[in-house]
Design an enzyme around this catalytic site. Structure first.
Site, PDB file in Angstrom:
ATOM      1  N   GLU A  91       1.056  -1.180   0.063  1.00 17.83           N
ATOM      2  CA  GLU A  91       0.046  -0.180   0.018  1.00 17.83           C
ATOM      3  C   GLU A  91       0.849   1.377  -0.088  1.00 17.83           C
ATOM      4  O   GLU A  91       2.048   1.407   0.690  1.00 17.83           O
ATOM      5  CB  GLU A  91      -0.870  -0.035   1.246  1.00 17.83           C
ATOM      6  CG  GLU A  91      -1.864  -1.170   1.172  1.00 17.83           C
ATOM      7  CD  GLU A  91      -2.654  -1.390   2.459  1.00 17.83           C
ATOM      8  OE1 GLU A  91      -3.646  -1.916   2.407  1.00 17.83           O
ATOM      9  OE2 GLU A  91      -2.240  -1.107   3.450  1.00 17.83           O
ATOM     10  N   CYS A 104       3.492   8.724   1.048  1.00 18.08           N
ATOM     11  CA  CYS A 104       3.946   7.515   1.979  1.00 18.08           C
ATOM     12  C   CYS A 104       4.156   6.295   1.232  1.00 18.08           C
ATOM     13  O   CYS A 104       3.095   5.885   0.704  1.00 18.08           O
ATOM     14  CB  CYS A 104       3.090   7.292   3.063  1.00 18.08           C
ATOM     15  SG  CYS A 104       3.377   6.179   4.185  1.00 18.08           S
ATOM     16  N   CYS A 111       6.358  -7.284   7.333  1.00 17.83           N
ATOM     17  CA  CYS A 111       7.300  -6.908   8.133  1.00 17.83           C
ATOM     18  C   CYS A 111       7.851  -7.887   9.360  1.00 17.83           C
ATOM     19  O   CYS A 111       7.058  -8.573   9.725  1.00 17.83           O
ATOM     20  CB  CYS A 111       6.987  -5.641   8.900  1.00 17.83           C
ATOM     21  SG  CYS A 111       8.174  -4.702   9.739  1.00 17.83           S
ATOM     22  N   CYS A 115       5.725  -5.258  15.747  1.00 18.32           N
ATOM     23  CA  CYS A 115       5.191  -4.322  16.680  1.00 18.32           C
ATOM     24  C   CYS A 115       3.982  -4.543  16.927  1.00 18.32           C
ATOM     25  O   CYS A 115       3.032  -4.839  15.945  1.00 18.32           O
ATOM     26  CB  CYS A 115       5.431  -2.800  16.422  1.00 18.32           C
ATOM     27  SG  CYS A 115       7.106  -2.376  16.060  1.00 18.32           S
ATOM     28  N   CYS A 118       0.833  -2.427  15.475  1.00 15.07           N
ATOM     29  CA  CYS A 118       1.136  -2.329  14.049  1.00 15.07           C
ATOM     30  C   CYS A 118       0.460  -3.162  13.329  1.00 15.07           C
ATOM     31  O   CYS A 118       0.739  -4.417  13.585  1.00 15.07           O
ATOM     32  CB  CYS A 118       2.435  -1.923  13.804  1.00 15.07           C
ATOM     33  SG  CYS A 118       2.531  -1.767  12.027  1.00 15.07           S
ATOM     34  N   GLY A 171       6.613  -2.222   6.354  1.00 15.30           N
ATOM     35  CA  GLY A 171       8.002  -2.842   6.633  1.00 15.30           C
ATOM     36  C   GLY A 171       8.846  -1.858   7.471  1.00 15.30           C
ATOM     37  O   GLY A 171       8.378  -1.046   8.065  1.00 15.30           O
ATOM     38  N   GLU A 172      10.232  -2.484   7.375  1.00 13.95           N
ATOM     39  CA  GLU A 172      11.482  -1.848   8.112  1.00 13.95           C
ATOM     40  C   GLU A 172      12.468  -1.316   7.163  1.00 13.95           C
ATOM     41  O   GLU A 172      12.980  -2.316   6.434  1.00 13.95           O
ATOM     42  CB  GLU A 172      11.854  -2.507   9.280  1.00 13.95           C
ATOM     43  CG  GLU A 172      12.911  -2.006   9.953  1.00 13.95           C
ATOM     44  CD  GLU A 172      13.007  -0.422  10.274  1.00 13.95           C
ATOM     45  OE1 GLU A 172      12.209  -0.115  10.902  1.00 13.95           O
ATOM     46  OE2 GLU A 172      13.856   0.191   9.914  1.00 13.95           O
ATOM     47  N   SER A 201      11.802   6.673   7.977  1.00 12.63           N
ATOM     48  CA  SER A 201      11.326   6.229   9.466  1.00 12.63           C
ATOM     49  C   SER A 201      11.649   4.891   9.707  1.00 12.63           C
ATOM     50  O   SER A 201      11.450   3.943   9.018  1.00 12.63           O
ATOM     51  CB  SER A 201       9.821   6.423   9.326  1.00 12.63           C
ATOM     52  OG  SER A 201       9.197   5.992  10.543  1.00 12.63           O
ATOM     53  N   SER A 224      11.138   5.728  15.599  1.00 10.76           N
ATOM     54  CA  SER A 224       9.915   5.448  16.192  1.00 10.76           C
ATOM     55  C   SER A 224      10.319   4.674  17.535  1.00 10.76           C
ATOM     56  O   SER A 224      10.653   3.635  17.498  1.00 10.76           O
ATOM     57  CB  SER A 224       9.305   4.210  15.350  1.00 10.76           C
ATOM     58  OG  SER A 224       8.754   4.667  14.113  1.00 10.76           O
ATOM     59  N   LEU A 225      10.436   5.668  18.552  1.00 11.14           N
ATOM     60  CA  LEU A 225      10.687   5.259  19.766  1.00 11.14           C
ATOM     61  C   LEU A 225       9.655   4.755  20.654  1.00 11.14           C
ATOM     62  O   LEU A 225       9.612   3.592  21.142  1.00 11.14           O
ATOM     63  CB  LEU A 225      11.291   6.465  20.686  1.00 11.14           C
ATOM     64  CG  LEU A 225      12.310   6.281  21.556  1.00 11.14           C
ATOM     65  CD1 LEU A 225      13.594   5.587  21.211  1.00 11.14           C
ATOM     66  CD2 LEU A 225      12.509   7.466  22.427  1.00 11.14           C
ATOM     67  N   ASN A 300      -3.716   4.377  16.218  1.00 12.26           N
ATOM     68  CA  ASN A 300      -5.047   4.310  15.233  1.00 12.26           C
ATOM     69  C   ASN A 300      -5.175   2.620  15.500  1.00 12.26           C
ATOM     70  O   ASN A 300      -4.699   1.917  15.018  1.00 12.26           O
ATOM     71  CB  ASN A 300      -4.425   4.435  13.725  1.00 12.26           C
ATOM     72  CG  ASN A 300      -4.556   5.686  13.320  1.00 12.26           C
ATOM     73  OD1 ASN A 300      -5.425   6.349  13.621  1.00 12.26           O
ATOM     74  ND2 ASN A 300      -3.537   6.246  12.578  1.00 12.26           N
ATOM     75  N   CYS A 343      -1.361   5.824   9.905  1.00 16.43           N
ATOM     76  CA  CYS A 343      -0.055   5.273  10.381  1.00 16.43           C
ATOM     77  C   CYS A 343      -0.423   3.977  11.168  1.00 16.43           C
ATOM     78  O   CYS A 343      -1.231   3.941  11.970  1.00 16.43           O
ATOM     79  CB  CYS A 343       0.627   6.292  11.265  1.00 16.43           C
ATOM     80  SG  CYS A 343       1.729   7.059  10.496  1.00 16.43           S
TER      81      CYS A 343
HETATM   82  N1  SAH Z   1       8.924   0.367  10.578  1.00 11.02           N
HETATM   83  C1  SAH Z   1       9.093   1.537  10.381  1.00 11.02           C
HETATM   84  C2  SAH Z   1       8.312   2.370   9.446  1.00 11.02           C
HETATM   85  C3  SAH Z   1       6.779   1.785   9.246  1.00 11.02           C
HETATM   86  S1  SAH Z   1       5.692   2.389  10.743  1.00 11.02           S
HETATM   87  C4  SAH Z   1       9.107   2.475  11.684  1.00 11.02           C
HETATM   88  O1  SAH Z   1       8.744   1.649  12.599  1.00 11.02           O
HETATM   89  O2  SAH Z   1       9.315   3.761  11.849  1.00 11.02           O
HETATM   90  C5  SAH Z   1       5.547   4.067  10.380  1.00 11.02           C
HETATM   91  C6  SAH Z   1       5.073   4.710  11.641  1.00 11.02           C
HETATM   92  O3  SAH Z   1       3.852   4.342  12.162  1.00 11.02           O
HETATM   93  C7  SAH Z   1       5.890   4.443  13.110  1.00 11.02           C
HETATM   94  O4  SAH Z   1       5.979   5.615  13.739  1.00 11.02           O
HETATM   95  C8  SAH Z   1       5.056   3.513  13.869  1.00 11.02           C
HETATM   96  O5  SAH Z   1       5.470   3.785  15.284  1.00 11.02           O
HETATM   97  C9  SAH Z   1       3.535   4.176  13.534  1.00 11.02           C
HETATM   98  N2  SAH Z   1       2.506   3.244  13.903  1.00 11.02           N
HETATM   99  C10 SAH Z   1       2.557   1.891  13.863  1.00 11.02           C
HETATM  100  N3  SAH Z   1       1.270   1.138  14.125  1.00 11.02           N
HETATM  101  C11 SAH Z   1       0.744   2.375  14.418  1.00 11.02           C
HETATM  102  C12 SAH Z   1      -0.911   2.616  14.869  1.00 11.02           C
HETATM  103  N4  SAH Z   1      -1.608   1.763  15.096  1.00 11.02           N
HETATM  104  N5  SAH Z   1      -1.197   3.988  15.122  1.00 11.02           N
HETATM  105  C13 SAH Z   1      -0.518   4.930  14.874  1.00 11.02           C
HETATM  106  N6  SAH Z   1       0.831   4.856  14.715  1.00 11.02           N
HETATM  107  C14 SAH Z   1       1.282   3.660  14.398  1.00 11.02           C
END
Ligand code: SAH
Length: 359
Positions: A91, A104, A111, A115, A118, A171-172, A201, A224-225, A300, A343
């Site tokens: 996507e 984006c 991935c 996480c 996600c 993905g990452e 990111s 993404s901390l 989200n 996101c």
């Molecule tokens: N793997 C990379 C890029 C993809 S995720 C990363 O971790 O940055 C892109 C962003 O979406 C990240 O900042 C992640 O923390 C955020 N994200 C993932 N799931 C989410 C959710 N359910 N709601 C809001 N942000 C989310």
């Protein structure tokens, strides 16, 4: 067969010299591939017939194809579900805002980082995208939007409907480092997107952040901390948290020393997990002099998500606590969340379509 649009201009030049072709053929081919988005070698009408034939017999052009388009009635964010040559799905999301728009894009099918908050993380990893598949998301959207815009009709090449490209899709990116870097180089050289307009990111792989810092590009880095302590980070980002926050931040410090670009720290607020005043205080202490912008976003949720979005009151409190500590904070409005394009929500549709990849 090798996809010719996975090659950079110097590789295509090399190929032309092996084929005893004049050097300008590489320019012609790159024009067809990246400026005109040719779908076959037949369209490359200024190449000699025997060269076209040789290329068609030995190379392919791997582009993405539109499977489904979903437009958010709320904010105009548009999600493109794109089909890959092997039947996989990814996507891309077009995000309009006041001063332009951002695209984006994705870099992996699924991935491996899993996480827990996600949607893509739930799929597991199917495969890496190739450089051409990454670049073609940018070109697909440019050409697709131009086709639907009468003002663009008849131009050889569409204008760019977005100003920035963010590697924040599925993905990452740093786990597909080589292809992501090559894709960025093709975007810079052929598509005309300046590296300052590109953001990567990452859930943070320190050694790859260091490698990225050593490249001659001004890419913006977002980390993404999502948690101020290793312990709670392990709970929500089990794979990423194998690297400690201090290792991640020292890589980020190195990145800053090389690029002098403000680092973005992304932080998804999850109810009762990382949204307390103590979390805000701890987060404010982390950068310790490193210039950062903290980009907060309320979770989200998506179907099957185990976590909850914090209340508006808690979000506001979190923001004001950080501000009181002098932090540069933005609260990201999640565009497209009504169409599951917000996101972290990418992958739900791809998963339904791409049944064989399971998940
Ligand atoms: N793997 C990379 C890029 C993809 S995720 C990363 O971790 O940055 C892109 C962003 O979406 C990240 O900042 C992640 O923390 C955020 N994200 C993932 N799931 C989410 C959710 N359910 N709601 C809001 N942000 C989310």
């Amino acid at each position: 067969m090798i996809a010719i649009n996975d090659l950079k201009r110097d590789e295509i030049s090399e190929l032309m010299s092996q084929l005893e072709q004049p050097a300008y053929r590489a320019t012609q081919i790159c024009d067809w591939l990246f400026r005109k988005r040719a779908t076959s070698f037949d369209q490359m009408t200024n190449l000699p017939l025997n060269l076209g034939k040789h290329l068609a017999e030995n190379y392919t052009i791997k582009l993405v194809e539109l499977e489904e388009e979903v437009v958010s009635p709320e904010d105009g964010a548009t999600k493109y579900l794109l089909r890959l040559h092997d039947g996989g799905y990814i996507e891309s999301v077009f995000l309009p805002h006041q001063r332009g728009a951002t695209l984006c894009i994705s870099f992996q099918v699924g991935c491996a980082f899993r996480c827990r908050f996600c949607a893509t993380g739930r799929m597991g990893l199917t495969r890496n995208l190739s450089p051409g598949e990454i670049v073609d998301q940018v070109n697909f959207v440019r050409f697709y939007l131009a086709e639907s815009n009468p003002a663009e009709a008849g131009r050889g090449q569409p204008t760019r409907p977005f100003t920035n490209v963010v590697f924040m899709g599925m993905g990452e990116p740093l786990a597909n480092f080589e292809n992501v870097v090559k894709a960025i180089e093709i975007m810079i050289q052929e598509v005309g997107i300046g590296s300052r307009h590109i953001t990567v990111s990452t859930c943070a792989i320190p050694e790859k952040i260091v490698e990225l810092a050593q490249l001659p590009y001004e890419i913006k880095l977002a980390i993404s901390l999502n948690s101020p302590s290793d312990q709670s980070r392990r709970e929500i980002m089990p794979e990423a948290a194998k690297f400690s926050i201090s290792e991640v931040l020292s890589a980020a410090r190195y990145y800053y020393s090389k690029k002098k670009r403000l680092l973005t720290i992304e932080y998804v607020l999850i109810a009762d997990l990382n949204d307390s005043p103590e979390d805000a205080e701890a987060l404010a202490r982390l950068p310790a002099g490193l210039p950062v912008k903290i980009n907060l976003i309320a979770l989200n949720p998506f179907p099957g998500c185990a976590y909850r979005r914090p209340t508006a009151r808690n979000v506001k409190k979190f923001v004001s606590l950080l501000e009181a500590r002098g932090m540069n904070v933005t609260l990201r409005k999640s565009l497209g969340s009504d169409i599951l394009a917000g996101c972290g929500q990418l992958g739900m549709l791809a998963q339904v379509k791409g049944k064989p990849q399971g998940g």
